[in-house]
Design an enzyme around this catalytic site. Structure first.
Site, PDB file in Angstrom:
ATOM      1  N   SER A 132       0.838  -1.183   0.000  1.00  0.00           N
ATOM      2  CA  SER A 132       0.000   0.000   0.000  1.00  0.00           C
ATOM      3  C   SER A 132       0.885   1.249   0.000  1.00  0.00           C
ATOM      4  O   SER A 132       1.696   1.428  -0.897  1.00  0.00           O
ATOM      5  CB  SER A 132      -0.959  -0.050   1.196  1.00  0.00           C
ATOM      6  OG  SER A 132      -2.055   0.803   1.006  1.00  0.00           O
ATOM      7  N   HIS A 276      -7.514  -6.481   0.827  1.00  0.00           N
ATOM      8  CA  HIS A 276      -6.371  -5.575   0.744  1.00  0.00           C
ATOM      9  C   HIS A 276      -5.180  -6.094   1.549  1.00  0.00           C
ATOM     10  O   HIS A 276      -4.036  -6.021   1.102  1.00  0.00           O
ATOM     11  CB  HIS A 276      -6.793  -4.187   1.249  1.00  0.00           C
ATOM     12  CG  HIS A 276      -5.765  -3.121   1.010  1.00  0.00           C
ATOM     13  ND1 HIS A 276      -5.269  -2.842  -0.248  1.00  0.00           N
ATOM     14  CD2 HIS A 276      -5.141  -2.271   1.868  1.00  0.00           C
ATOM     15  CE1 HIS A 276      -4.391  -1.853  -0.159  1.00  0.00           C
ATOM     16  NE2 HIS A 276      -4.291  -1.500   1.104  1.00  0.00           N
TER      17      HIS A 276
END
Length: 307
Positions: A132, A276
Site C-alpha cells: 500500500s 487488501h
C-alpha cells in the site's frame, strides 16, 4: 506483458508470467556471501534478525498507519524467509522510536533519508518491499537511487497499490469530516485494524491510530500533487518488479499490471486469495507470498553464469 495469476492455491513459478524484457543486473556486483555484521546501520533502519552471511537485504516499508519494524516482526517475516535474506525495517517519522519527529507530509524526505543509508546499501545487494503506502515509498526510494546514484535495488516488490502514473487518479484519502463509523470503516480498510477493536472502549483504539493514519493519508494526497508537478518519462527504473494484490481487493487488477511501465526490467503480476491485507488473513497465503519472494531473490542473487 505480465498476466494476472488467478488462483486460490499456492503460487508456483509455473503459474507466474513475466514480461519478455531482459532482467536487470548490477554489472560487476559481487554476489558471494559476506560474513559481516554491519557497522553502517543508520537510525532509520533496523535489522530484524542479523544474518551476517546473508546474500541480500530486503528493506521493508510500512503501510498507512503501520510501523515496519513492529509489523513485519509480528508477521515473523525473517523466520519465513531463508537464511540468505536479511530483513530490514524502515523507521517512519512520527511513530515507534521516531515518534517525537514530525510526521511526513510528502515524499520530500526521500533524498535525505536515502543519502544517510548509502554506506549501508553499498555493503551487499538489496531489494525493496512495500505494501500500500509502503509500495509508493519503496518506488520513490528506487527512483531516487536510480536517478542520483549508481546503486540499484536488485528487485522491487510492490503490493496493494497502483503505480505512480495512476496514483494521481485516486480519490482523496483523508478521513477528515467523516463520522466515527465512517472513520472506522476507512481505517479498517486501509490499515487492517479490526472494526471491533476500533469501536471498543469508546473508540480508544481509533483515537490512538487516527493521528498517525491521518498523517499518512494526507501524505498520500500530497503525493498526488508531487506527481502532477513532475515530468517523469517512464520507465524510470531498471530493476525487475513483482506486483502483488489480493483477488478481492478493490484495486483494478488491470491497473496493477501497469507497474510494468515504470521499469525497463521484467515485471511479474500475481494475485493471492484475500482482500487488501491478503497476507494477514491466512497463514497459507502469507507462506505463499514469502515463498514467491524467496524464489525471486534466489534468482536475482544467482550470477548470470550459473543460470
Amino acid at each position: 506483458m505480465a498476466h494476472k495469476v488467478a488462483s486460490s492455491r499456492a503460487v508456483s513459478p509455473s503459474m507466474i508470467s513475466t514480461t519478455s524484457r531482459p532482467r536487470d543486473r548490477l554489472a560487476g556486483r559481487d554476489f558471494c556471501s559476506r560474513s559481516q555484521t554491519s557497522a553502517n546501520v543508520p537510525a532509520s533502519l533496523e535489522i530484524l534478525e542479523e544474518r551476517p552471511n546473508a546474500l541480500v537485504r530486503l528493506i521493508c516499508f510500512p503501510w498507512a498507519g503501520g510501523e515496519a519494524v513492529k509489523d513485519y516482526r509480528a508477521l515473523k517475516l525473517s523466520q519465513a524467509l531463508p537464511d540468505f535474506v536479511e530483513v530490514v525495517g524502515f523507521r517512519w517519522a512520527g511513530r515507534g522510536r521516531r515518534h517525537a519527529e514530525p510526521s511526513w507530509t510528502g515524499f520530500g524526505w526521500i533524498p535525505g533519508e536515502a543519502q544517510a543509508c548509502i554506506a549501508f546499501l553499498t555493503e551487499k545487494p538489496f531489494a525493496f518491499f512495500g505494501h500500500s503506502m509502503g509500495s509508493s515509498a519503496a518506488y520513490e526510494w528506487a527512483r531516487w537511487l536510480t536517478l542520483n546514484t549508481s546503486l540499484r535495488p536488485i528487485h522491487l516488490f510492490v503490493s496493494g497499490t497502483v503505480p505512480p502514473q495512476l496514483h494521481v487518479e485516486l480519490l482523496k484519502m483523508g478521513v477528515g469530516g467523516l463520522s466515527r463509523d465512517e472513520q472506522c470503516k476507512k481505517i479498517h480498510f486501509l490499515s487492517g485494524t479490526p472494526i471491533a477493536v476500533l469501536k471498543a472502549n469508546n473508540y480508544q483504539a481509533l483515537k490512538a491510530i487516527l493521528p498517525v493514519l491521518s498523517a499518512d493519508l494526507d501524505l498520500a494526497d500530497t503525493y498526488k500533487d508531487e506527481l502532477r508537478s513532475r515530468s517523469d518519462c517512464f520507465p524510470t527504473l531498471t530493476c525487475n518488479i513483482t506486483a502483488s494484490v489480493g483477488d478481492s481487493d478493490h484495486l483494478n487488477h488491470g491497473n496493477m499490471e501497469r507497474w510494468r511501465e515504470v521499469t525497463a526490467g521484467s515485471t511479474v503480476f500475481q494475485t493471492f486469495p484475500g482482500r487488501h491485507f491478503y497476507f494477514r488473513e491466512r497463514k497459507e497465503t502469507f507462506g505463499d507470498l514469502t515463498a514467491a519472494v524467496a524464489r525471486t531473490l534466489a534468482r536475482e542473487t544467482t550470477p548470470a553464469s550459473k543460470l
